[in-house]
Design an enzyme around this catalytic site. Structure first.
Site, short mmCIF file in Angstrom:
data_model
loop_
_atom_site.label_atom_id
_atom_site.label_comp_id
_atom_site.label_asym_id
_atom_site.label_seq_id
_atom_site.Cartn_x
_atom_site.Cartn_y
_atom_site.Cartn_z
N TYR A 55 62.73 61.31 64.35
CA TYR A 55 61.92 60.81 63.72
C TYR A 55 62.02 59.24 63.86
O TYR A 55 63.07 58.61 63.81
CB TYR A 55 62.18 60.99 61.99
CG TYR A 55 61.40 60.08 61.13
CD1 TYR A 55 60.13 60.46 60.78
CD2 TYR A 55 61.80 58.69 60.54
CE1 TYR A 55 59.48 59.70 59.64
CE2 TYR A 55 61.04 57.95 60.13
CZ TYR A 55 59.70 58.28 59.54
OH TYR A 55 58.89 57.62 58.55
N GLU A 68 54.15 55.61 62.42
CA GLU A 68 55.05 56.68 62.10
C GLU A 68 55.00 58.02 63.11
O GLU A 68 53.95 58.58 63.23
CB GLU A 68 54.97 57.20 60.61
CG GLU A 68 56.05 58.38 60.41
CD GLU A 68 55.76 59.07 59.05
OE1 GLU A 68 54.75 59.52 58.79
OE2 GLU A 68 56.59 58.61 58.08
#
Ligand code: GDP
Ligand code: MN
Length: 397
Positions: free
Chosen positions: A118, A206
Site C-alpha cells: 500500500y 493512493e
C-alpha cells in the site's frame, strides 16, 4: 476533483511511474479490441476488466474480474458496463458503470512471489508537510489495517523545502522488505510517484496495491487520485478530465453559478455568507434538532440574483423542510440582502413551499428586518442566534 483509475494511471505514467497498462473501453466490442491491442503490445493473453467509477473497493463489489480469453473479455465487459456497482464506498444504490479499463494481467507466475503493498501521498495539514504512507499490507482495506494492525503502517514526512530525499526512498524500500532489483525499482517508483503528486497539484495519490511482480518489477495496479480544486485553473489538462457523471448533480450546478455548495443528508437548507459562519450555522441547526441539508457559502455578493440562485439550488434537494438564511452584513448591506430575498421569493413564485427563517446582522440590520416583516411573504425574521434556532425548531415541530 476525483479522477478515474485510468486517468490517475495516465498521470502516473507521464511522470515515469511504472503502471499496469490498460485501455479504457465504453462497450464490450471496444473491450475486445483493447484486449487484442494489449496482447500485441505486452504478449499477455489474460486481462483484468475493471469498472471505472469514483469509488474504491470495486473488487469486493464484483467490479474487477480476470478474463482468460477474448470470449471472457466480452462476457465480463458486457456484465460490468451498465451495472450498478455497490461497494463499501458507494451508497446503497451503488454507482452506474459507464466504462471499463481493460488491463494487462500482471499477476503472472515467475521466479519469485508477487507481493502487494500500500502506498499513498497526502498532505499532513498538522505539520504542513507532504507525507508518504505505506505498508506491506497492500491490496486490502487499509482502514482495516489501520484499525487492527496500526504498527504495519509507516509514514515518511517530506519537507517541501528539500523535496523527497534519496535516503527516504531507500528507507521505504527497506521497510517494505525489498532487496536487489525490486529495491531499486521501489526507490524509483517512490521518487516518480512523489513527483507526480507535487507537479499535478494533487491532494492525494493512493496506490493500492503497489505490486511487486514475479520478475521483481514495481508497478501501480490501482490509482486513486484527487487534484486540488483550487489548482485546476493552472492544470487545464487535468481539469478536462472531470467526469460530471460521477459527481453530485446539484453540486455541479452550484459550481456553474459560482456557489460554494456541498450537499448533505439533512432537512434544513442553509444559506450563509462566509465559510466560518456557515459552519456555525450548521451547528445552530443541529442544536435546534434539525440536520443541515447542505453547506452553502454565497460569498461576498449576496444580491437578489445570487440569493435567487442559492434558493434554487437549495430547493433542488427534496429533503429540505425549512431554509435558514444567516447573513452578516459587513461589506454587503443587510437591507440589500433583505430586498434580494424578497425579490428572489417573488420571482420564484410558488416554487418555494418551505418556511424560511432569515437572520440578518450588521449594517442596516433594522431596516432589513422591516423589509422582511413588511413583505407579506412567508418569511420569518430573527435577530438573535438563539431566536433563529428557536424558529427553526418551531417549523420542524
Ligand atoms: P479496488 O478493489 O477498487 O481497490 O480495485 P483494484 O484496482 O485495487 O483491484 C482489486 C484487486 O484486483 C486487486 O487487489 C488485485 O488483487 C486484483 N487484480 C488487479 N489487477 C490484477 C491482475 O492483473 N491480475 C489478477 N489476477 N488480479 C488483479
Ligand atoms: Mn485498490
Amino acid at each position: 476533483m476525483n479522477l478515474h483509475e485510468y486517468q490517475g494511471k495516465e498521470i502516473l505514467a507521464s511522470f515515469g511511474v511504472r503502471i499496469q497498462r490498460g485501455i479504457v473501453a465504453q462497450n464490450a466490442k471496444e473491450a475486445v479490441e483493447a484486449a487484442k491491442q494489449l496482447t500485441a503490445e505486452t504478449g499477455t493473453g489474460w486481462h483484468v476488466i475493471k469498472a471505472q467509477v469514483h469509488a474504491g473497493g470495486r473488487g469486493k463489489g464484483g467490479g474487477v474480474k480476470l478474463a482468460k480469453n477474448l470470449k471472457e473479455v466480452e462476457e465480463i465487459a458486457n456484465q460490468i458496463i451498465g451495472m450498478n456497482l455497490i461497494t463499501p464506498q458507494t451508497s446503497a444504490e451503488g454507482k452506474k458503470v459507464h466504462q471499463v479499463l481493460v488491463a494487462e494481467d500482471v499477476y503472472y507466475p515467475g521466479e519469485s512471489e508477487t507481493s502487494e503493498f500500500y502506498m499513498s501521498v497526502v498532505l499532513n495539514r498538522a505539520t504542513g508537510k507532504n507525507m508518504i504512507m505505506y505498508s506491506t499490507e497492500g491490496g486490502m482495506d487499509i482502514e482495516e489495517v489501520a484499525e487492527s494492525t496500526p504498527h504495519l503502517i509507516f509514514t515518511e514526512e517530506i519537507d517541501p523545502a528539500t523535496g523527497l530525499l534519496g535516503f527516504q526512498a531507500r528507507k521505504i524500500a527497506f521497510n517494505l522488505g525489498l532487496s536487489g532489483t525490486a529495491f531499486k525499482e521501489m526507490t524509483k517508483f517512490v521518487a516518480s510517484l512523489y513527483k507526480a503528486y507535487v507537479e499535478s497539484d494533487s491532494n492525494m495519490f493512493e496506490i493500492n496495491p503497489v505490486l511487486k511482480t514475479s520478475d521483481d518489477l514495481i508497478m501501480a495496479v490501482d490509482a486513486k487520485v484527487s487534484i486540488d480544486d483550487n489548482a485546476l485553473y493552472r492544470r487545464k489538462k487535468y481539469a478536462d478530465m472531470r467526469d460530471l457523471r460521477e459527481e453530485n448533480a446539484i453540486e455541479v450546478e452550484a459550481r456553474e453559478v459560482g456557489l460554494n455548495y456541498v450537499d448533505l443528508d439533512g432537512n434544513v437548507g442553509c444559506m450563509v455568507n462566509g465559510a466560518g459562519l456557515a459552519m456555525a450555522t450548521m451547528d445552530l441547526i443541529k442544536m435546534a434538532g434539525g440536520e443541515p441539508a447542505n453547506f452553502l457559502d454565497v460569498g461576498g455578493t449576496a444580491d437578489a440574483k445570487r440569493v435567487e440562485e442559492a434558493f434554487r439550488i437549495i430547493l433542488k434537494d427534496p429533503n429540505v423542510k425549512a431554509i435558514l438564511v444567516n447573513i452578516f452584513g459587513g461589506i454587503v448591506r443587510c437591507d440589500r440582502v433583505a430586498q434580494g430575498i424578497v425579490d428572489a421569493y417573488k420571482n420564484m413564485g410558488d416554487s418555494i413551499k418551505v418556511p424560511i427563517i432569515v437572520r440578518l446582522q450588521g449594517t442596516n440590520a433594522e431596516i432589513a428586518k422591516e423589509i422582511i416583516d413588511n413583505s407579506g411573504l412567508a418569511v420569518q425574521s430573527a435577530v438573535q442566534f438563539q431566536e433563529a434556532a428557536d424558529k427553526v425548531k418551531a417549523v420542524l415541530a
